[in-house]
Design an enzyme around this catalytic site. Sequence first.
Site, PDB file in Angstrom:
ATOM      1  CG  ASP A 137       3.188  -7.567   3.884  1.00 25.66           C
ATOM      2  OD1 ASP A 137       2.084  -7.743   3.319  1.00 25.66           O
ATOM      3  OD2 ASP A 137       3.365  -6.704   4.766  1.00 25.66           O
ATOM      4  CG  HIS A 145      -1.726  -1.194   1.471  1.00 23.00           C
ATOM      5  ND1 HIS A 145      -2.500  -1.810   0.513  1.00 23.00           N
ATOM      6  CD2 HIS A 145      -1.835  -1.936   2.594  1.00 23.00           C
ATOM      7  CE1 HIS A 145      -3.059  -2.886   1.052  1.00 23.00           C
ATOM      8  NE2 HIS A 145      -2.675  -2.982   2.303  1.00 23.00           N
TER       9      HIS A 145
END
Length: 487
Positions: free
Chosen positions: A237, A81
């Site tokens: 991730d 993000h």
Amino acid sequence: MSFLGLDIGTSGVKAVLIDGEGKALGEANARLSLSRPRPGFSEQNPFDWWQAVLKAVDNLKDKHPQAVAAIKGIGLSGQMHGATLLDADNQVIRPAILWNDVRSAAECAEMEKALPSLRQIAGNIAMPGFTAPKILWVKKHEPENYDRIAKVLLPKDYVRFLLTGTYVSDMSDAAGTLWLDVEYRGWSDDLLAVTGLTTEHMPSLVEGTEPSGHLKDELCRRWGIAQAPVVAGGGGDNAASACGIGAVEPGTGFVSLGTSGVLFVSNEKFSPNTEGAVHAFCHAIPRTWHQMGVFLSATDSLNWLSKLVGQEAAALTKAVAADYAGPGEEIFLPYLSGERTPHNNADARGAFVGLSHLSDAKTMARAVMEGVAYAVRDCQRVLTDAGTGIDTLIAVGGGSKSDLWLEMIATNLGMAIEVPEDGDFGGAFGAARLGLIAATGADPKAICTKPAISKTIEPRADLKSAHDDQYRRYRALYGAIEEARAQ
């Protein structure tokens, strides 16, 4: 042959080397710092990511020169993000605005109003953590910076650019921007238009297992690599961690107790539940999706309490485990940084309820651990509402070292939790596996297998009723506190 995985985290960069059989050969770490210039703001200097990558790989080269020289594939994982803005000269315009930055709540509402079909296209609610609303914030508050934007890259993709010279992202990380049509795995012109951008501002897209470029010659010379390794698309991730832990088949999942908390499950099809603030993203492997419930303060909640009472977090969990007999009077809401799943409320705040003269560091630590377990249960509830079942669950993250914490979660979820044998199966390891796949063309599901399991944490049947009662009180508190705060 060897393969390198790089994970660009919030607190540091991790580099992991594996061989052709997937066995870990070595690892190195480099720390990162975080800037919070104002309440709710969270930023990093992208140049620091690059310096940390160089430091970590240089360290690996010093310790394992032959293995580094034999690198054939590199995979990337990273914090999702983050808005990294480059100008036409590829210079960073401003510090990157990170995943846990909540300044753009108003812009989220503006996006949804401007494009009523946003949730349908993106498969997700507009949340301040996502990339797109951050760009609207920059447009409104820093127009001079907005006007300079030539490219928007996610953290690991900025590192990729410096490694390869290519502007590329992968599907799993791109899904967290709020610009991707997640079901069809491509940039959405309509979503981009809401922020005044076009596909020209975006990197090209590849699957996490596909090549995205090759390592630059000067870096090959620096690290003693004769032939330029391929750099895989990699993954966000959590998707990369899923590749490391073997959560790639439908119904396989993991619970992560790190800074934030995650309940992750792999899906064979796109399965959104925007009403429950479920994250519905592409997986890092082709033709696969995943769902996540995410809350922002898991071990971070215990670390906060640790600083407050002046005792180490490990000592607090050990004290709670010494004689744990179920919930007490104290209840903790872990909304220290706002919340995503299930409330999607950047302004939510943490709370202790039920304190008395008998409350102390130990009872408060117990309540914090339970509050995090109930936050995981909230995630399971909204995943169930989306029609998703979890068949197997593996524990990852620093908090998973506490058997009691996992037992609390297992009891609340009503399912066993597997704990892998010692080893790091997180984002960097998963990224290395993706690098291997991109370099060799191996079957992703043959490489992304589950690790050996050291133990299984079973639910406590004798405490289920007590946790059910406490969870009901926990759920009721959020609405009551928010109503009081609004008055």
